[in-house]
Design an enzyme around this catalytic site. Structure first.
Site, PDB file in Angstrom:
ATOM      1  N   SER A   1       0.840  -1.187   0.000  1.00  0.00           N
ATOM      2  CA  SER A   1       0.000   0.000   0.000  1.00  0.00           C
ATOM      3  C   SER A   1       0.878   1.241   0.000  1.00  0.00           C
ATOM      4  O   SER A   1       2.079   1.157   0.213  1.00  0.00           O
ATOM      5  CB  SER A   1      -0.896   0.001   1.234  1.00  0.00           C
ATOM      6  OG  SER A   1      -0.138   0.322   2.374  1.00  0.00           O
ATOM      7  N   LYS A   2       0.254   2.375  -0.226  1.00  0.00           N
ATOM      8  CA  LYS A   2       1.052   3.597  -0.331  1.00  0.00           C
ATOM      9  C   LYS A   2       1.796   3.919   0.968  1.00  0.00           C
ATOM     10  O   LYS A   2       2.844   4.516   0.958  1.00  0.00           O
ATOM     11  CB  LYS A   2       0.178   4.770  -0.763  1.00  0.00           C
ATOM     12  CG  LYS A   2      -0.903   5.146   0.227  1.00  0.00           C
ATOM     13  CD  LYS A   2      -1.666   6.364  -0.259  1.00  0.00           C
ATOM     14  CE  LYS A   2      -2.771   6.731   0.711  1.00  0.00           C
ATOM     15  NZ  LYS A   2      -3.581   7.850   0.234  1.00  0.00           N
ATOM     16  N   ARG A   3       1.230   3.487   2.056  1.00  0.00           N
ATOM     17  CA  ARG A   3       1.881   3.733   3.355  1.00  0.00           C
ATOM     18  C   ARG A   3       3.227   3.017   3.471  1.00  0.00           C
ATOM     19  O   ARG A   3       4.138   3.486   4.124  1.00  0.00           O
ATOM     20  CB  ARG A   3       0.991   3.250   4.498  1.00  0.00           C
ATOM     21  CG  ARG A   3      -0.327   3.940   4.560  1.00  0.00           C
ATOM     22  CD  ARG A   3      -0.283   5.154   5.491  1.00  0.00           C
ATOM     23  NE  ARG A   3      -1.401   6.027   5.176  1.00  0.00           N
ATOM     24  CZ  ARG A   3      -1.281   7.241   4.659  1.00  0.00           C
ATOM     25  NH1 ARG A   3      -0.087   7.767   4.433  1.00  0.00           N
ATOM     26  NH2 ARG A   3      -2.340   7.959   4.386  1.00  0.00           N
ATOM     27  N   ASP A   4       3.306   1.833   2.816  1.00  0.00           N
ATOM     28  CA  ASP A   4       4.535   1.053   2.923  1.00  0.00           C
ATOM     29  C   ASP A   4       5.722   1.778   2.341  1.00  0.00           C
ATOM     30  O   ASP A   4       6.840   1.622   2.796  1.00  0.00           O
ATOM     31  CB  ASP A   4       4.365  -0.292   2.215  1.00  0.00           C
ATOM     32  CG  ASP A   4       3.263  -1.110   2.859  1.00  0.00           C
ATOM     33  OD1 ASP A   4       3.245  -1.151   4.100  1.00  0.00           O
ATOM     34  OD2 ASP A   4       2.426  -1.659   2.139  1.00  0.00           O
TER      35      ASP A   4
END
Length: 528
Positions: A284-287
Site C-alpha cells: 500500500s502507499k503507506r509502505d
RNA sequence: GCCGCGUUGGUCAAGGGGUUAAGACGCCUCCCUUUCACGGAGGAAUCACGGGUUCGAAUCCCGUACGUGGUACCA
C-alpha cells in the site's frame, strides 16, 4: 463458453480460441481516488502487452462511480502516468473513441436501464431497507452465531424489498421517491465455474454469494454492474484485473448470464498481487514511506491533505526500467533473460506464464533494473532529465559536448537518475569541501614537491589528454621515487573532493588544464 | 468464522515423476582497478509439514500448517 485446446507436450499452456476470432479489446479501469500504484501499472502493462501482441485495442475507462471517494486531479494524474510509461490508450476519456463516454459517471443512465431490465426479468429486485434495518439484520445474524453477515437468500424474504412486497406496494414506494437499491437475486446452491487464463478452472458455490447491490441509492451503479455493462458495450474480449477481484467473479458471470450476454463474456485473468516486502498484506502507499521506496508511478500530492507521496519517476527511475521490473514481477518467459524492452515484452509476454502467487516487492532489485537500463541506454536518452536536475541545484549546463562526455564517464556508477548529480557535479563546479583529512596523515615534503613539479609540467603540456597526463604524472613520480599509487588518491581528492568518481586522468582531461591546476594549487596551499 | 487463491534459498524465480534443484537481486570471499563503481571467478536450499501413489516425488493425490484476498449502497 471457453474452448481450450492444450497442445500436446506443452503442459500448462493452453490456448484460448473462443474470443480470438474477434478483435482483441482490453481495458484498464481505475477509479480516480488517488495515486497510481505499482500493481495498477502492472495491470496496465499486462493489458497493454496482451492487446499489442494480438493487434488489439487498449482502452482506458474511468470508474468514477463512487462520488464520495472521487479525488480531483486523479484522472489527469493517471493519464500522465500512462504517458510517462509510454502506454498509450487507443481509446479513453482524453482521446475519445467509438464507445464514448469513457467515464462511468457520464454513463449513469445506461446502468439504470440494465438494472431495470434485470428486475423486470426477475434477476434482481428493489430493496428499500435502510442502513439501520440492514444493520439490525446483521446484528440478528451475529446473535444467532452466524459468521456470514450476508444479505442473501437466507434473509431476503424477511427484508423490505420487492420480493416480499406486493407489486402495488413496491410501485407506491417507488412513486413516493423512497430511497432504494437494486440487488441481484442469487439462486442458492449452484456451482459457477470459469476458466481463468492464469489459474485455470475456478469454482464457486452460489450458496456463499450474497445479493450484491447493483444500483446504489444515488442512482450510480456499483462496480459489479458497471463493469459488466461497460465490458459488454465496449466489446471487451479479455479482462485482466487484480486477484482481489476473484471472489466477485461469480457475481459478474451471473450478470453476464442474466443480461443475456454470456456468449460474449470476456476471458478473465486475475493477476497475482504485489505484496509488502516485509510480509503481511498487499503493498500500500503507506509502505513506501515506511520502508523508504516509492509505490506510485509519479509523485502524487493529495489535494485534501497536501501530503506528497513520491513516485518512481521523480526518484530517478527510467520508464523503461520501471516497466521492465514490473513485467518480471510475476512473469518470466522461461529463459534467463531479465532485461526486456517494451517491444520485446510485447513479443514475448504470455499470460499463461504469469504466476499464481503474489510476489513481495524488492526495492533493491528494482534499483538494479534501473542501473541496467542506465548502462544500456545512450546518454542522450536522459540528458535533459539530468540537466534539469542540475538546474534545480542552480547549475546551468552550457557546454553540451562536455556534459555528454561526463555522463558517459559516470553512467556505470549511477543507479538512479538522481545519482548523476553527485557523480558529476565536480566536473562543472570545484568541490566545496575537500576531504583533506584523508590526505594529511601520509603527507610529506616529498609529496608536496611532487605536486609543485606536476603543476609546472602540466602547465607546459602541449596536449591535454588522458595519456599525456598519466605519463607525465608517472615520470615525475619516478623522479621523486614515489609510487604512483600513493599519489593518485591525493590527486583524486584534490580534483573531486573525496574518494569517488571515475579515473583521475579522465577527470583531469575533461575539466581542463586551468581547472586541474587551480584545484591542485588550492589544496596544496591548504596542506602547506 | 466462512469462501477463494496460493506455498522451490532472505527476495524474484527456472524446473511439471529419475537433474550435481538453473539464473537474477542482495549478502560474503577473491581477481581486476592503488578511489568507488563496472566487469570476472567462487560461497551458501534436506523444494512448508505429514501421509499416500510409484522402483523412483520439488514435480501426482489427500490432509495439516502458514500466507494472502474477499466477506460494503469501495473499487
Amino acid at each position: 463458453m471457453n474452448v481450450q485446446v492444450r497442445k500436446p507436450g506443452e503442459r500448462g499452456k493452453f490456448y484460448l480460441y473462443s474470443n480470438m476470432s474477434k478483435k482483441v479489446r482490453v481495458r484498464f479501469a481505475p477509479s480516480p481516488t488517488g495515486g497510481l500504484h505499482l500493481g495498477g501499472v502492472r495491470t496496465v502493462l499486462y493489458n497493454y502487452l496482451f492487446a499489442k501482441q494480438h493487434g488489439g485495442d487498449f482502452i482506458l475507462r474511468i470508474e468514477d462511480t463512487d462520488q464520495s471517494r472521487y479525488v480531483e486531479g486523479a484522472e489527469q494524474y493517471i493519464i500522465d502516468c500512462l504517458n510517462w510509461c509510454g502506454l498509450h490508450p487507443d481509446e479513453g476519456p482524453h482521446v475519445g473513441g467509438e464507445y464514448a463516454p469513457y467515464r462511468q459517471s457520464e454513463r449513469k443512465d445506461l446502468y439504470k436501464k440494465y438494472a431495470a431490465q434485470l428486475v423486470k426479468d426477475g434477476y434482481a429486485y428493489y430493496a428499500f431497507d435502510t442502513p439501520e434495518e440492514i444493520e439490525a439484520m446483521r446484528e440478528k445474524q451475529r446473535a444467532e452465531g452466524k459468521h456470514t453477515l450476508h444479505y442473501d437468500h437466507h434473509v431476503r424474504y424477511n427484508m423490505r424489498n420487492s420480493l416480499n412486497l406486493m407489486p402495488a406496494e413496491t410501485q407506491q414506494l417507488l412513486d413516493a421517491g423512497t430511497p432504494y437499491v437494486i440487488r441481484i437475486k442469487v439462486e442458492p446452491n449452484e456451482v459457477i465455474h470459469f476458466e481463468d487464463m492464469i489459474r485455470g478452472r475456478v469454482e464457486f458455490n452460489t450458496e456463499n454469494i450474497d445479493d450484491k447491490v447493483l444500483l446504489k441509492a444515488d442512482g450510480m451503479p456499483t462496480y459489479h454492474l458497471a463493469v459488466v455493462v461497460d465490458d459488454h458495450l465496449m466489446k471487451i474480449t479479455h479482462a485482466f484485473r487484480g486477484e482481489e477481484w476473484l471472489p466477485s467473479a461469480p457475481v459478474h458471470i451471473l450478470l453476464w448470464k442474466y443480461l443475456g450476454w454470456i456468449d460474449d463474456m470476456p476471458e478473465w485473468a486475475h493477476l497475482p498481487l504485489i505484496l509488502k516486502p516485509d510480509g503481511n498484506g498487499k503493498l500500500s502507499k503507506r509502505d513506501g514511506d515506511r520502508l523508504g521506496f516509492p509505490v506510485f508511478a509519479m509523485n502524487w500530492t493529495d489535494p485534501k491533505t497536501g501530503e506528497l507521496i513520491h513516485g518512481f519517476k521523480e526518484l530517478g527511475f527510467l520508464p523503461e526500467a520501471f516497466l521492465n521490473l514490473l513485467a518480471v514481477l510475476g512473469w518470466n518467459d522461461g529463459t534467463e533473460q531479465e532485461i526486456y524492452s517494451l517491444d520485446e515484452l510485447i513479443e514475448k509476454f504470455s499470460i499463461e506464464r504469469v504466476h499464481h502467487a503474489g510476489a513481495k516487492f524488492d526495492y533493491e532489485k528494482a534499483k538494479w533494473f534501473n542501473h541496467e537500463w542506465i548502462k544500456k541506454l545512450p546518454v542522450s536518452r536522459f540528458t535533459s532529465h539530468v540537466s534539469s536536475l542540475f538546474k534545480e541545484k542552480g547549475i546551468t549546463i552550457t557546454d553540451e559536448e562536455k556534459f555528454i562526455k561526463v555522463l558517459e564517464l559516470v553512467k556505470d556508477r549511477c543507479t538512479l537518475l538522481t545519482d548523476f548529480y553527485e557523480q558529476s557535479v565536480f566536473f562543472f563546479v570545484a568541490p566545496a569541501t575537500i576531504d583533506i583529512d584523508s590526505i594529511k596523515p601520509k603527507w610529506n615534503e616529498n609529496k608536496q614537491m611532487f605536486f609543485v613539479e606536476l603543476i609546472r609540467a602540466y602547465n607546459l603540456l602541449q596536449q591535454w589528454d588522458h595519456n599525456d597526463l598519466e605519463n607525465t604524472f608517472k615520470e615525475i613520480a619516478a623522479a621523486h621515487q614515489l609510487k604512483t599509487g600513493e599519489l593518485m588518491l591525493p590527486l583524486r581528492i584534490m580534483l573531486v573532493g573525496g574518494k569517488f568518481g571515475p579515473g583521475v586522468f579522465d577527470i583531469a582531461s575533461v575539466i581542463g588544464k586551468e581547472e586541474t591546476v587551480e584545484r591542485i594549487e588550492k589544496t596544496l596551499s591548504e596542506l602547506g
